[in-house]
Enzyme design. Structure first.
Site, PDB file in Angstrom:
ATOM      1  N   HIS A 118      52.863  44.012  39.673  1.00 27.70           N
ATOM      2  CA  HIS A 118      52.102  43.971  38.416  1.00 27.70           C
ATOM      3  C   HIS A 118      52.555  45.028  37.422  1.00 27.70           C
ATOM      4  CE1 HIS A 118      48.739  41.839  40.843  1.00 27.70           C
ATOM      5  NE2 HIS A 118      49.662  40.994  40.411  1.00 27.70           N
ATOM      6  N   SER A 197      41.619  43.595  47.701  1.00 24.41           N
ATOM      7  CA  SER A 197      40.538  42.624  47.866  1.00 24.41           C
ATOM      8  C   SER A 197      41.111  41.235  48.086  1.00 24.41           C
ATOM      9  CB  SER A 197      39.652  42.635  46.608  1.00 24.41           C
ATOM     10  OG  SER A 197      40.472  42.409  45.471  1.00 24.41           O
TER      11      SER A 197
END
Ligand code: BV8
Ligand code: ZN
Length: 252
Positions: A118, A197
């Site tokens: 990212h 997550s």
């Protein structure tokens, strides 16, 4: 006992992938995406700020948020979790570190060229000509105030607007990073997923691809996640405590 099972898998592994999310930097003092954003940022949700639309609508707010995050990262240090990941490199024949994080704590802990799916807070670029832009010097010792609007700088080459070097929601991941991550996930024999997550795609596909390709998956997270079903071994707890114990147990 789970830690010993995980240590055994690691000790026998030829190619280990470490896949990390915001949770590995939490104990360094870097807020995760799940944490409600602190202070003035609390009225925003990270996912609404981390988009091209937000930057379009309010470039000073979004640039100010990334500058605040970058200067916060510059003031904190890698924790024992990052250091344990770097130590893995000395023990396993082949190690690939893949991170969703945009901080530089893996690098500062000694991990060589982690794959940044990212992007990075430290790679601003011109939104028009894509040339890399210089990093602003530190505003003050304590970094910029939270919630402060800062006008994004202008590109020295073409005058275009400079943007953060991160992947926003709705943007494609860097082709080369995603390819390198997918290749490593499909070839490794152990994937250690830490502090994520497992909700954001396509990054969240990486541990699942490793499991489908026959790798053992070890998860380190204090909370249950959607990756629980694919974990060969689940180590519930904080990364800065579990990872050093895991590396010592594997190569005592
Ligand atoms: C794309 C950089 C398409 C920016 C980030 C519906 C279904 C499926 C997908 C989608 C959908 N709707 C939209 C999508 C696509 C979207 C997506 O997946 N959305 C999710 C919300 C459903 N994905 C995208 O938009 C991606 N691009 O799909 O493009 C496309 C196709 C064609 C053409 C054009 C485009 C781009 C996604 C990248 C977004 N950028 N970061 C920035 O940093 O500002 S994402 C960001 O959030 C992180 O990088 C990370 O990837 C993600 C989740 O964060 P985590 O790292 O997992 O951390 P999180 O806070 O969530 O959790 C922390 C964890 O740590 C917790 O589990 C906690 O328990 C644990 N923890 C806490 N303390 C500790 C700890 N663990 C260990 N030790 C501790 N001490
Ligand atoms: Zn430019």
């Amino acid at each position: 006992m789970a830690l010993n099972d995980a240590a055994k898998l690691l000790g026998q592994a030829r190619h280990v992938v470490v896949f990390t999310g915001a949770g590995i930097s939490a104990e360094s003092g870097v807020p995760t995406f799940r944490d409600a954003l602190t202070g003035l940022w609390s009225r925003f949700d990270a996912q609404s700020l981390a988009t091209p639309q937000a930057f379009q609508e309010d470039p000073e707010l979004v640039w100010g948020w990334y500058e605040w995050r970058r200067q916060l990262v510059q003031r904190v240090r890698p924790n024992h979790g990052h250091l344990a990941v770097a130590r893995l490199g000395a023990h396993v024949p082949q190690l690939t570190v893949i991170t969703q994080n945009v901080d530089d704590l893996h690098e500062r802990a000694g991990s060589e060229s982690p794959v940044h799916l990212h992007g990075s807070l430290f790679a601003p670029r011109c939104a028009t000509c894509s040339r890399p832009a210089p990093l602003g010097e530190r505003e003050t010792e304590t970094g910029t105030d939270e919630g402060r609007r800062i006008p994004p700088p202008r590109c020295a080459h073409c005058g275009g607007q400079v943007r953060p070097g991160v992947v926003w929601f709705g943007e494609q991941l860097p082709e080369s990073a995603l390819e390198a991550a997918a290749r490593a996930a499909s070839e490794c024999d152990v994937l250690l997923t830490v502090g994520t997550s497992g909700l954001v795609y396509p990054a969240a596909e990486i541990p699942r691809l490793a499991a489908r390709s026959g790798a053992s998956v070890i998860q380190v997270n204090p909370q249950p996640t959607p990756l629980d079903p694919i974990a060969t071994v689940n180590l519930p707890g904080p990364a800065a405590e579990i990872l050093p114990a895991l590396v010592s147990a594997a190569w005592a």
